[in-house]
Scaffold this motif. Structure first.
Motif, mmCIF file in Angstrom:
data_model
loop_
_atom_site.group_PDB
_atom_site.id
_atom_site.type_symbol
_atom_site.label_atom_id
_atom_site.label_comp_id
_atom_site.label_asym_id
_atom_site.label_seq_id
_atom_site.Cartn_x
_atom_site.Cartn_y
_atom_site.Cartn_z
ATOM 1 N N ALA A 94 37.778 33.387 40.132
ATOM 2 C CA ALA A 94 39.046 33.230 39.887
ATOM 3 C C ALA A 94 39.979 32.139 40.918
ATOM 4 O O ALA A 94 40.680 31.138 40.461
ATOM 5 C CB ALA A 94 40.166 34.534 39.894
ATOM 6 N N ALA A 95 39.548 32.086 41.944
ATOM 7 C CA ALA A 95 39.883 31.266 43.104
ATOM 8 C C ALA A 95 39.457 29.934 42.890
ATOM 9 O O ALA A 95 40.162 28.911 42.902
ATOM 10 C CB ALA A 95 39.414 31.876 44.383
ATOM 11 N N ILE A 96 38.250 29.718 42.574
ATOM 12 C CA ILE A 96 37.517 28.248 42.504
ATOM 13 C C ILE A 96 38.114 27.661 41.237
ATOM 14 O O ILE A 96 38.873 26.583 41.074
ATOM 15 C CB ILE A 96 35.988 28.667 42.183
ATOM 16 N N PHE A 97 37.997 28.390 39.860
ATOM 17 C CA PHE A 97 38.497 27.718 38.520
ATOM 18 C C PHE A 97 40.107 27.819 38.524
ATOM 19 O O PHE A 97 40.534 26.684 38.340
ATOM 20 C CB PHE A 97 37.878 28.401 37.609
ATOM 21 N N GLU A 131 42.658 39.447 48.858
ATOM 22 C CA GLU A 131 43.375 38.696 47.781
ATOM 23 C C GLU A 131 44.076 37.511 48.445
ATOM 24 O O GLU A 131 44.015 36.398 48.122
ATOM 25 C CB GLU A 131 44.297 39.226 47.059
ATOM 26 N N ALA A 132 44.768 37.709 49.872
ATOM 27 C CA ALA A 132 45.125 36.617 50.596
ATOM 28 C C ALA A 132 44.146 35.579 51.039
ATOM 29 O O ALA A 132 44.366 34.463 50.938
ATOM 30 C CB ALA A 132 45.931 37.263 51.662
ATOM 31 N N MET A 133 43.073 35.976 51.246
ATOM 32 C CA MET A 133 42.174 35.194 51.894
ATOM 33 C C MET A 133 41.419 34.243 50.667
ATOM 34 O O MET A 133 41.289 33.245 50.700
ATOM 35 C CB MET A 133 40.835 35.990 52.629
ATOM 36 N N TYR A 134 41.218 34.940 49.373
ATOM 37 C CA TYR A 134 40.792 34.499 48.215
ATOM 38 C C TYR A 134 41.759 33.337 47.800
ATOM 39 O O TYR A 134 41.542 32.190 47.215
ATOM 40 C CB TYR A 134 40.496 35.340 47.165
ATOM 41 N N SER A 135 43.274 33.831 48.203
ATOM 42 C CA SER A 135 44.265 32.775 47.801
ATOM 43 C C SER A 135 44.240 31.499 48.549
ATOM 44 O O SER A 135 44.642 30.308 48.120
ATOM 45 C CB SER A 135 45.586 33.617 48.282
ATOM 46 N N LEU A 136 43.675 31.626 49.988
ATOM 47 C CA LEU A 136 43.576 30.358 50.704
ATOM 48 C C LEU A 136 42.434 29.716 50.131
ATOM 49 O O LEU A 136 42.789 28.468 50.265
ATOM 50 C CB LEU A 136 43.437 31.058 52.113
ATOM 51 N N ILE A 137 41.380 30.159 49.776
ATOM 52 C CA ILE A 137 40.450 29.341 49.332
ATOM 53 C C ILE A 137 40.865 28.495 47.824
ATOM 54 O O ILE A 137 40.642 27.357 47.786
ATOM 55 C CB ILE A 137 39.285 30.139 48.593
ATOM 56 N N ALA A 138 41.473 29.259 47.067
ATOM 57 C CA ALA A 138 42.234 28.420 45.782
ATOM 58 C C ALA A 138 43.203 27.491 46.177
ATOM 59 O O ALA A 138 43.102 26.580 45.768
ATOM 60 C CB ALA A 138 42.935 29.571 44.824
ATOM 61 N N TYR A 139 44.031 27.686 47.475
ATOM 62 C CA TYR A 139 44.868 26.715 47.656
ATOM 63 C C TYR A 139 44.099 25.413 48.332
ATOM 64 O O TYR A 139 44.554 24.397 47.871
ATOM 65 C CB TYR A 139 45.733 27.215 48.845
ATOM 66 N N TYR A 140 43.121 25.693 49.024
ATOM 67 C CA TYR A 140 42.419 24.743 49.626
ATOM 68 C C TYR A 140 41.658 23.868 48.511
ATOM 69 O O TYR A 140 41.695 22.805 48.466
ATOM 70 C CB TYR A 140 41.168 25.134 50.635
ATOM 71 N N ALA A 164 44.870 37.648 27.989
ATOM 72 C CA ALA A 164 43.958 38.395 29.059
ATOM 73 C C ALA A 164 43.105 37.242 30.029
ATOM 74 O O ALA A 164 42.873 36.131 29.526
ATOM 75 C CB ALA A 164 42.669 38.949 28.406
ATOM 76 N N PRO A 165 43.002 37.556 31.299
ATOM 77 C CA PRO A 165 42.177 36.526 32.146
ATOM 78 C C PRO A 165 41.033 36.501 31.858
ATOM 79 O O PRO A 165 40.070 37.417 31.250
ATOM 80 C CB PRO A 165 42.472 37.262 33.668
ATOM 81 N N GLU A 211 48.357 31.835 35.102
ATOM 82 C CA GLU A 211 48.403 33.019 34.064
ATOM 83 C C GLU A 211 46.864 33.402 33.700
ATOM 84 O O GLU A 211 46.890 34.586 33.337
ATOM 85 C CB GLU A 211 49.361 32.727 32.973
ATOM 86 N N ILE A 212 45.955 32.678 33.641
ATOM 87 C CA ILE A 212 44.779 32.926 33.429
ATOM 88 C C ILE A 212 43.726 33.108 34.481
ATOM 89 O O ILE A 212 42.865 33.827 34.184
ATOM 90 C CB ILE A 212 44.331 31.750 32.270
ATOM 91 N N PHE A 213 43.984 32.590 35.652
ATOM 92 C CA PHE A 213 43.086 32.853 36.887
ATOM 93 C C PHE A 213 43.823 33.655 38.018
ATOM 94 O O PHE A 213 43.219 34.545 38.383
ATOM 95 C CB PHE A 213 42.581 31.571 37.120
ATOM 96 N N LEU A 214 44.972 33.146 38.556
ATOM 97 C CA LEU A 214 45.321 33.425 39.791
ATOM 98 C C LEU A 214 46.216 34.775 39.537
ATOM 99 O O LEU A 214 45.781 35.984 40.181
ATOM 100 C CB LEU A 214 46.304 32.485 40.448
ATOM 101 N N VAL A 215 47.427 34.591 38.861
ATOM 102 C CA VAL A 215 48.341 35.670 38.752
ATOM 103 C C VAL A 215 47.535 37.227 38.398
ATOM 104 O O VAL A 215 48.008 38.233 39.045
ATOM 105 C CB VAL A 215 49.548 35.497 38.066
ATOM 106 N N PRO A 216 46.821 37.292 37.293
ATOM 107 C CA PRO A 216 46.281 38.415 36.822
ATOM 108 C C PRO A 216 45.443 39.072 38.043
ATOM 109 O O PRO A 216 45.073 40.317 37.952
ATOM 110 C CB PRO A 216 45.371 38.233 35.788
ATOM 111 N N ASN A 217 44.699 38.258 38.942
ATOM 112 C CA ASN A 217 44.115 38.683 39.841
ATOM 113 C C ASN A 217 44.906 38.863 41.153
ATOM 114 O O ASN A 217 44.097 39.221 42.432
ATOM 115 C CB ASN A 217 42.710 37.769 40.135
#
Length: 289
Positions: A115-118, A178-187, A106-107, A33-39
């Motif tokens: 957002a992806a990293i943290f 956003e999908a590519m940044y999501s992949l970074i967050a997932y990794y 707020a994010p 809620e503070i990093f991924l979803v709002p972005n």
């Protein structure tokens, strides 16, 4: 008296499990809620599906996190056991409530990379903490176990395919950026889960076959401070007797171990493997004088 002590220890372990599952599930809610979803970034598994469905319907994320995980907990009850199921149900409940409470906040950043990293780091620590203390926050593994029984694919392959499909879907819904940044967050989350479960001081098992086994073993004990065990083996080709050295070291000691073996017997056979947990025996390092 002994019985009373056993109950006390059990209650202590239960309290410890509840505490760390609560902290882990709360961290998961913060990461979402503070990093991924709002972005418009998503995670894999049931969590990823929940984020997508919540975005499309406009309904609260926490409701889908709970409802979509619940059927798989019920289905997999016999495969995963009562304790794991109850721990998982508790963790998912805390995570769902956490997302409800944090949704108005707020994010901390609107920069996708940050957002992806943290978000990935916090998610990984949270999930790893819950897994380490006997629970889970996602029904994907349960789905994989059930599908694995009727398919030629491994649990890991099923989870990977499932998450690839979810992350690819994010490209059509949120945009490919956003999908590519999501992949970074997932990794990052995937790596942080391993670090949290195994710790930075990861243990390794070492197997050494050497003609100078006694000399190598003595050097390991005196220079590394680690105990060794001598095993007796038989060569498959030669049929000759072999003395095998077995010991457990930390990741940071691996380079020194290889150096010792190479110095004393360059032709020695050396195999190093990862160990997820070490208990009992004399693993504690002896002081080197």
């Amino acid at each position: 008296m002994a019985k009373h002590q056993h109950v006390k220890l059990s209650n202590l372990e239960l309290a410890k499990r509840i505490l760390f599952i609560t902290i882990g599930a709360t961290l998961m809610a913060v990461g979402l809620e503070i990093f991924l979803v709002p972005n418009n970034l998503i995670d894999g598994g049931i969590v990823g599906i929940s984020i997508i469905v919540a975005h499309l319907t406009g309904l609260p994320l926490g409701a889908f996190l709970f409802l979509l995980n619940l059927p798989f907990l019920i289905l997999g009850y016999k495969q995963i056991g009562k304790t794991f199921a109850m721990s998982t149900l508790y963790g998912v409940t805390v995570m769902s409530i956490g997302t409800f409470l944090l949704h108005p906040v707020a994010p901390l950043t609107e920069e996708l990379f940050l957002a992806a990293i943290f978000g990935g780091v916090i998610l990984g620590i949270g999930v790893g903490m819950v897994i380490r203390f006997g629970g889970s926050l996602d029904g994907t593994e349960i789905i994989a176990i059930l599908v694995n029984k009727k398919s030629p694919f491994s649990v890991g392959e099923i989870v990977m395919f499932f998450n690839f499909f979810i992350l690819a879907s994010a490209g059509f819904i949120f945009g490919w950026n956003e999908a590519m940044y999501s992949l970074i967050a997932y990794y990052i989350a995937f790596k942080m889960i391993d670090v949290t479960i195994e710790g930075f001081d990861e243990s390794k098992s070492v197997w050494i076959i050497s003609e100078d086994a006694k000399e190598v073993g003595d050097a390991i004990m005196s220079r590394l401070g680690r105990g060794v065990t001598y095993l007796h083996g038989e060569g498959g080709f030669t049929g000759g007797t072999k003395k095998v050295i077995f010991c457990v070291i930390t990741r940071l000691e691996e380079a020194k171990m290889k150096s010792i073996v190479h110095e004393l017997d360059p032709s020695a056979f050396l195999a190093v493997g990862n160990i997820h947990d070490v208990k009992g025996g004399r693993f504690k390092k002896r002081d080197i004088h």
